[in-house]
Design an enzyme around this catalytic site. Sequence first.
Site: not given
Length: 309
Positions: A224, A272
Amino acid sequence: MRILLYRPDGQLEPWVRDFAEVMPGVDVVVWREEMREAVCDYAVLWAPPAALLAQLTHVKAIFLAGAGVDALLKFGDALPAAPIIRLGDAGMAVQMAEYVAHAVLRYFRRFDDYEKQARRGIWAPLPPFEKQDFSIGVLGMGKLGSRVLEAMGHFGFPLRGWSRTPKQVDGVACFAGMDSLDAFLAGTRVLVCMLPLTPDTTNLLDRARMAQLPQGAYLINVARGALVAEPDLLTLIRSGHLAGATLDVFRNEPLPAPHPFWDEPRISMTPHISALTVLHDSVLQIAGKINALEDGEPVADVVDRSKGY
């Protein structure tokens, strides 16, 4: 039985199709904003809005359509009391291992430096790095982190792992707890961040901690973005303390156009994609857990709200 589905991108028809195939006879519905109530037995969600959660008054369990839990746990006490169950691998671990292996080998074999030379028309072999000096440290030794360590072990790199609680893994120098974090970082040439995002891990990798890494170290973040203090990372790279970073996740996604990362050649970025949800594997796993719950059996990967993962 009724299963409610939601993803912010609206790409749910394949999920509806696969659930219909795996669990014939089950009523599968997609949540929409105009719904006044979301009566269902189970919900399969990713990054839901607060309005949806407020309607889940009778849900038996909430399944996450991905690996992370922070997008749901941020709602805190507004969440239904039902168990929250995350995906356990579902085809993501091998993808993560592929991504990290590529990034590590790119640095170790100096492909990043050769790319720079090629753009300048330079033909010059560079001194190779010594493998014994290229230790790989995985920050977070859950299912995904353990799979990365297993994959990297085949290349013969020194391996290190850090976890919140003690673990023993053959061939891995294991560290546990905050008291050992600095020692773990000090001996790590390539830091692979795979921790869940919780209040305790937000900005965990700030300037002071990343400065514990040896001169010329690298960062790979596939967890993250908010785990890393982005301005501090940029400072350490520009100062030369860190040789580079490979980032798949960011504090704000998509990464804004004026962000300074775009202009830093020593930072490699991807949008991502290090481990994408494998649809059919995920549906099979969720269906199996629903059947187990219906039979009164325990299931794996239930989120501990007090820990944040």
